[in-house]
Design a protein around this motif. Structure first.
Motif, PDB file in Angstrom:
ATOM      1  N   ARG A  10     -17.075 -15.015   5.931  1.00  0.00           N
ATOM      2  CA  ARG A  10     -15.764 -14.429   6.272  1.00  0.00           C
ATOM      3  C   ARG A  10     -15.904 -13.484   7.463  1.00  0.00           C
ATOM      4  NH1 ARG A  10     -10.951 -14.107   2.945  1.00  0.00           N
ATOM      5  NH2 ARG A  10     -10.200 -12.642   4.492  1.00  0.00           N
ATOM      6  N   PRO A  48      -4.848   0.746  -4.027  1.00  0.00           N
ATOM      7  CA  PRO A  48      -5.607   1.913  -4.451  1.00  0.00           C
ATOM      8  C   PRO A  48      -6.842   2.156  -3.565  1.00  0.00           C
ATOM      9  CG  PRO A  48      -5.126   0.460  -6.310  1.00  0.00           C
ATOM     10  CD  PRO A  48      -4.693  -0.254  -5.096  1.00  0.00           C
ATOM     11  N   VAL A  66      -5.118  -5.651   7.330  1.00  0.00           N
ATOM     12  CA  VAL A  66      -5.246  -4.312   7.906  1.00  0.00           C
ATOM     13  C   VAL A  66      -6.487  -4.232   8.779  1.00  0.00           C
ATOM     14  CG1 VAL A  66      -5.504  -1.876   7.367  1.00  0.00           C
ATOM     15  CG2 VAL A  66      -3.975  -3.268   6.022  1.00  0.00           C
ATOM     16  N   SER A  67      -7.575  -4.856   8.324  1.00  0.00           N
ATOM     17  CA  SER A  67      -8.793  -4.861   9.133  1.00  0.00           C
ATOM     18  C   SER A  67      -8.528  -5.514  10.482  1.00  0.00           C
ATOM     19  CB  SER A  67      -9.904  -5.622   8.398  1.00  0.00           C
ATOM     20  OG  SER A  67     -10.181  -4.971   7.191  1.00  0.00           O
ATOM     21  N   THR A  75      -9.062  -4.655  -0.863  1.00  0.00           N
ATOM     22  CA  THR A  75      -8.277  -4.610  -2.101  1.00  0.00           C
ATOM     23  C   THR A  75      -9.215  -4.555  -3.316  1.00  0.00           C
ATOM     24  OG1 THR A  75      -8.135  -7.007  -1.869  1.00  0.00           O
ATOM     25  CG2 THR A  75      -6.180  -5.764  -1.253  1.00  0.00           C
ATOM     26  N   PHE A 124     -22.993  -7.574   3.639  1.00  0.00           N
ATOM     27  CA  PHE A 124     -22.360  -6.601   2.751  1.00  0.00           C
ATOM     28  C   PHE A 124     -23.398  -5.759   1.995  1.00  0.00           C
ATOM     29  CE2 PHE A 124     -19.505  -5.792  -1.066  1.00  0.00           C
ATOM     30  CZ  PHE A 124     -18.589  -5.027  -0.372  1.00  0.00           C
ATOM     31  N   SER A 180      -7.103   1.914   2.204  1.00  0.00           N
ATOM     32  CA  SER A 180      -6.753   1.113   1.023  1.00  0.00           C
ATOM     33  C   SER A 180      -5.866   1.868   0.043  1.00  0.00           C
ATOM     34  CB  SER A 180      -8.020   0.697   0.275  1.00  0.00           C
ATOM     35  OG  SER A 180      -9.066   0.401   1.159  1.00  0.00           O
ATOM     36  N   CYS A 221       0.822  -1.212   0.000  1.00  0.00           N
ATOM     37  CA  CYS A 221       0.000   0.000   0.000  1.00  0.00           C
ATOM     38  C   CYS A 221       0.856   1.262   0.000  1.00  0.00           C
ATOM     39  CB  CYS A 221      -0.901   0.002   1.215  1.00  0.00           C
ATOM     40  SG  CYS A 221       0.018  -0.331   2.692  1.00  0.00           S
ATOM     41  N   ALA A 251     -10.816  -1.024   4.484  1.00  0.00           N
ATOM     42  CA  ALA A 251      -9.499  -1.606   4.171  1.00  0.00           C
ATOM     43  C   ALA A 251      -9.688  -2.834   3.293  1.00  0.00           C
ATOM     44  CB  ALA A 251      -8.764  -1.969   5.458  1.00  0.00           C
ATOM     45  N   LEU A 307      -4.500   7.258   3.765  1.00  0.00           N
ATOM     46  CA  LEU A 307      -3.172   6.883   4.275  1.00  0.00           C
ATOM     47  C   LEU A 307      -2.242   8.086   4.461  1.00  0.00           C
ATOM     48  CD1 LEU A 307      -2.525   3.566   2.309  1.00  0.00           C
ATOM     49  CD2 LEU A 307      -2.801   3.801   4.764  1.00  0.00           C
ATOM     50  N   GLY A 360     -13.997  -4.916   5.323  1.00  0.00           N
ATOM     51  CA  GLY A 360     -12.793  -5.695   5.004  1.00  0.00           C
ATOM     52  C   GLY A 360     -12.467  -6.624   6.158  1.00  0.00           C
ATOM     53  N   GLY A 410      -9.289  -8.435   6.017  1.00  0.00           N
ATOM     54  CA  GLY A 410      -7.912  -8.860   5.758  1.00  0.00           C
ATOM     55  C   GLY A 410      -6.967  -8.432   6.861  1.00  0.00           C
ATOM     56  N   SER A 462     -17.905  -7.985   5.001  1.00  0.00           N
ATOM     57  CA  SER A 462     -17.020  -8.481   3.949  1.00  0.00           C
ATOM     58  C   SER A 462     -17.913  -9.091   2.877  1.00  0.00           C
ATOM     59  CB  SER A 462     -16.112  -9.547   4.557  1.00  0.00           C
ATOM     60  OG  SER A 462     -15.122  -9.906   3.654  1.00  0.00           O
ATOM     61  N   ARG A 463     -17.337  -9.295   1.684  1.00  0.00           N
ATOM     62  CA  ARG A 463     -18.190  -9.762   0.589  1.00  0.00           C
ATOM     63  C   ARG A 463     -19.018 -10.989   0.967  1.00  0.00           C
ATOM     64  NH1 ARG A 463     -14.256  -9.873  -4.480  1.00  0.00           N
ATOM     65  NH2 ARG A 463     -12.861 -10.553  -2.821  1.00  0.00           N
ATOM     66  N   VAL A 476      -0.772   0.521  11.466  1.00  0.00           N
ATOM     67  CA  VAL A 476      -1.658   1.340  10.633  1.00  0.00           C
ATOM     68  C   VAL A 476      -3.044   1.359  11.268  1.00  0.00           C
ATOM     69  CG1 VAL A 476      -2.618   1.621   8.321  1.00  0.00           C
ATOM     70  CG2 VAL A 476      -0.434   0.515   8.610  1.00  0.00           C
TER      71      VAL A 476
HETATM   72  N1  NAP Z   1      -0.919  -4.849   4.586  1.00  0.00           N
HETATM   73  C1  NAP Z   1      -0.452  -3.646   4.926  1.00  0.00           C
HETATM   74  O1  NAP Z   1       0.577  -3.493   5.552  1.00  0.00           O
HETATM   75  C2  NAP Z   1      -1.238  -2.416   4.547  1.00  0.00           C
HETATM   76  C3  NAP Z   1      -1.008  -1.220   5.230  1.00  0.00           C
HETATM   77  C4  NAP Z   1      -1.770  -0.085   4.900  1.00  0.00           C
HETATM   78  C5  NAP Z   1      -2.740  -0.180   3.908  1.00  0.00           C
HETATM   79  N2  NAP Z   1      -2.913  -1.346   3.229  1.00  0.00           N
HETATM   80  C6  NAP Z   1      -3.961  -1.368   2.207  1.00  0.00           C
HETATM   81  O2  NAP Z   1      -5.129  -1.845   2.841  1.00  0.00           O
HETATM   82  C7  NAP Z   1      -5.927  -2.608   1.921  1.00  0.00           C
HETATM   83  C8  NAP Z   1      -6.186  -3.974   2.489  1.00  0.00           C
HETATM   84  O3  NAP Z   1      -4.941  -4.614   2.668  1.00  0.00           O
HETATM   85  P1  NAP Z   1      -4.834  -6.010   3.421  1.00  0.00           P
HETATM   86  O4  NAP Z   1      -3.393  -6.253   3.613  1.00  0.00           O
HETATM   87  O5  NAP Z   1      -5.735  -6.019   4.588  1.00  0.00           O
HETATM   88  O6  NAP Z   1      -5.404  -6.970   2.283  1.00  0.00           O
HETATM   89  P2  NAP Z   1      -5.917  -8.483   2.441  1.00  0.00           P
HETATM   90  O7  NAP Z   1      -5.419  -9.077   3.704  1.00  0.00           O
HETATM   91  O8  NAP Z   1      -5.621  -9.142   1.146  1.00  0.00           O
HETATM   92  O9  NAP Z   1      -7.504  -8.322   2.555  1.00  0.00           O
HETATM   93  C9  NAP Z   1      -8.208  -7.797   1.497  1.00  0.00           C
HETATM   94  C10 NAP Z   1      -9.663  -7.538   1.914  1.00  0.00           C
HETATM   95  O10 NAP Z   1     -10.299  -6.888   0.822  1.00  0.00           O
HETATM   96  C11 NAP Z   1     -11.532  -7.555   0.536  1.00  0.00           C
HETATM   97  N3  NAP Z   1     -11.883  -7.410  -0.875  1.00  0.00           N
HETATM   98  C12 NAP Z   1     -11.124  -7.740  -1.953  1.00  0.00           C
HETATM   99  N4  NAP Z   1     -11.777  -7.439  -3.095  1.00  0.00           N
HETATM  100  C13 NAP Z   1     -12.986  -6.914  -2.714  1.00  0.00           C
HETATM  101  C14 NAP Z   1     -14.116  -6.439  -3.423  1.00  0.00           C
HETATM  102  N5  NAP Z   1     -14.144  -6.418  -4.759  1.00  0.00           N
HETATM  103  N6  NAP Z   1     -15.161  -5.965  -2.713  1.00  0.00           N
HETATM  104  C15 NAP Z   1     -15.144  -5.973  -1.396  1.00  0.00           C
HETATM  105  N7  NAP Z   1     -14.116  -6.441  -0.639  1.00  0.00           N
HETATM  106  C16 NAP Z   1     -13.053  -6.906  -1.298  1.00  0.00           C
HETATM  107  C17 NAP Z   1     -11.262  -8.987   0.904  1.00  0.00           C
HETATM  108  O11 NAP Z   1     -12.474  -9.618   1.108  1.00  0.00           O
HETATM  109  P3  NAP Z   1     -12.729 -11.146   0.667  1.00  0.00           P
HETATM  110  O12 NAP Z   1     -12.383 -11.920   1.867  1.00  0.00           O
HETATM  111  O13 NAP Z   1     -14.141 -11.187   0.315  1.00  0.00           O
HETATM  112  O14 NAP Z   1     -11.819 -11.424  -0.513  1.00  0.00           O
HETATM  113  C18 NAP Z   1     -10.438  -8.808   2.195  1.00  0.00           C
HETATM  114  O15 NAP Z   1     -11.289  -8.593   3.283  1.00  0.00           O
HETATM  115  C19 NAP Z   1      -5.133  -2.646   0.623  1.00  0.00           C
HETATM  116  O16 NAP Z   1      -5.627  -1.675  -0.273  1.00  0.00           O
HETATM  117  C20 NAP Z   1      -3.714  -2.306   1.039  1.00  0.00           C
HETATM  118  O17 NAP Z   1      -3.016  -1.670  -0.004  1.00  0.00           O
HETATM  119  C21 NAP Z   1      -2.219  -2.468   3.553  1.00  0.00           C
END
Ligand code: NAP
Length: 421
Positions: free
Chosen positions: A215, A278, A191-192, A248, A230, A276, A50, A246, A296, A187, A189, A210-211, A163
């Motif tokens: 989940r 993007p 970050v959530s 993707t 959702f 997020s 991110c 948060a 961010l 979300g 994932g 979440s979708r 974060v």
């Molecule tokens: N990881 C980091 O260190 C960090 C730090 C700051 C910001 N970020 C940003 O925060 C965001 C989330 O990162 P993450 O690391 O938490 O990602 P992650 O663990 O891959 O989780 C992604 C989440 O997004 C959901 N999602 C994906 N596509 C979607 C859609 N079309 N509609 C609705 N929900 C959807 C997923 O839900 P499903 O379970 O349904 O797929 C999941 O809950 C990203 O944009 C990332 O760039 C990340």
């Protein structure tokens, strides 16, 4: 170094989120193919999080303009934009930067754990697609080990700053009586998880969506919160005062239209924190009366204010990194001699074996003990003749004397092979 390690990057340090997201590479596998075929790189690794989009490459003779052009064609951006946003480093500085990444020193939240996992995933995927080879695989493996060691010995990641916790703090600072507000987390994932942990720790109630509801239910079982559907959320933002988003998702989930509808329902105010990249909240929602949108960029400011304890450790970690860079650089240079050394040892071994069999046949020797003695003799002779020049070739390579390695290659009639893992 006759082989160059390069790093080209766009990060949160020099580009705000709305610029950074434009550099995002959507199809990594295709990007690897493009960089290898059109940028004079014979190995590369892409790290995309991110906060950063980074390219590490290995090349005998690289061309920065070609790298920018390729990146531009992958993202559909103009090459000129790269001049304003891309930082570039090579060799010692590039290695130094990689160590800062693995030890967490270049992260927005200094010492955070996520970046290490993201770098591990990057090198695994580069290996799988064969975009990386011996040089970058070795460099990344070593940098990951060093980064892990530094983190463990310094305790840089301790202290509950993430974060997620910074986002919650930002909400606390901007909203009166947050405890009385309806909070939604979109979300489930990584970050959530960080946001939920922080909300839990501070005693805030929150909904999670979440979708798939499954989940959300599983998430809430471990992280707390109340799972909600959702579809209900997307049409019912008016039920909430604070949104943490948060995901993707490759499109806006919180759109101008949905928010306008929600706010028209006699709602006084709403705060939205889009974590997020993007972004998944349309920035236009900030123009709707009563909506406060943060992303961010504001979290980075909050992190800066809360980093004092960790910043105290930075200097000593920098010193360790500086020592490790020279060791790592020497191993990289040494690698350049390895294919030649391996080849020479292999050829000499096969010659030794051939001559030994010839001699044993001529002697018609059957006594195993004598055969063993003769065999050991041939090995000892080979070893004592070849070891010193081979070690000197390695040393010359380590000390950055590619001419000696090249000359040795000519003497031993060594033909360079392409990328080897
Ligand atoms: N990881 C980091 O260190 C960090 C730090 C700051 C910001 N970020 C940003 O925060 C965001 C989330 O990162 P993450 O690391 O938490 O990602 P992650 O663990 O891959 O989780 C992604 C989440 O997004 C959901 N999602 C994906 N596509 C979607 C859609 N079309 N509609 C609705 N929900 C959807 C997923 O839900 P499903 O379970 O349904 O797929 C999941 O809950 C990203 O944009 C990332 O760039 C990340």
């Amino acid at each position: 170094m006759s082989q160059n390690i390069i790093n080209a990057r766009v990060t949160f340090r020099n580009s705000p989120i709305h610029v950074l997201e434009q550099f995002t590479i959507k199809d990594i596998e295709n990007a690897y193919e493009q960089f290898i075929n059109h940028s004079d790189l014979d190995e590369c690794v892409i790290i995309q999080t991110c906060n950063r989009i980074e390219l590490f490459g290995k090349s005998h003779q690289y061309d920065l303009e070609k790298i920018k052009k390729t990146w531009a064609s992958i993202t559909g951006l103009e090459v000129e934009v790269f001049n304003e946003n891309v930082e570039f480093e090579e060799n010692q500085e590039a290695i130094h930067h990689l160590l800062k990444l693995t030890s967490g020193l270049d992260s927005m939240v200094i010492g955070e754990e996520q970046i290490l996992g993201q770098i591990k995933n990057s090198i695994t995927s580069a290996r799988k697609t064969k975009a990386s080879g011996q040089h970058l695989n070795t460099l990344f493996d070593k940098a990951i080990r060093i980064g892990t060691r530094i983190r463990n010995s310094s305790g840089i990641g301790k202290g509950g700053i993430s974060v997620g916790s910074m986002a919650v703090k930002l909400a606390e600072e901007n909203i009166d009586e947050l405890k009385t507000k309806k909070v939604l987390l979109i979300g489930t994932g990584e970050v959530s998880t960080l946001v939920a942990k922080s909300l839990q720790r501070r005693g805030y109630a929150f909904d999670v969506t979440s979708r798939t509801i499954g989940r959300s239910i599983t998430f809430c079982e471990t992280m707390g919160g109340r799972p909600v559907k959702f579809e209900e959320v997307l049409t019912g933002f008016n039920n909430y005062d604070v949104l943490f988003v948060a995901t993707t998702a490759p499109y806006f989930l919180v759109t101008h239209e949905r928010l306008t509808k929600a706010m028209s329902n006699n709602k006084k105010g709403m705060m939205i924190l889009d974590l997020s990249n993007p972004r998944t909240v349309d920035e236009k929602v900030a123009t709707i009366g009563g909506v406060k949108l943060m992303n961010l960029d504001q979290i980075a400011e909050m992190v800066e204010k809360n980093m004092n304890a960790r910043l105290n450790k930075v200097k000593s970690i920098e010193n360790i990194i500086n020592e490790e860079v020279s060791v790592l650089e020497a191993s990289m240079k040494r690698l350049e001699a390895e294919p030649l050394v391996k080849d020479v040892f292999k050829n000499i071994e096969s010659l030794r074996e051939k001559e030994l069999q010839k001699a044993l046949q001529m002697l018609d020797e059957k006594d195993e003990k004598k055969i063993k003695i003769i065999e050991e003799l041939t090995k000892a002779v080979v070893e004592s003749i070849v070891s010193t020049p081979m070690n000197n070739i390695r040393k010359a390579s380590e000390q950055g004397n590619p001419d000696i390695v090249e000359l040795a290659g000519k003497l031993f009639d060594y033909k360079k092979q392409k990328k080897a893992d």
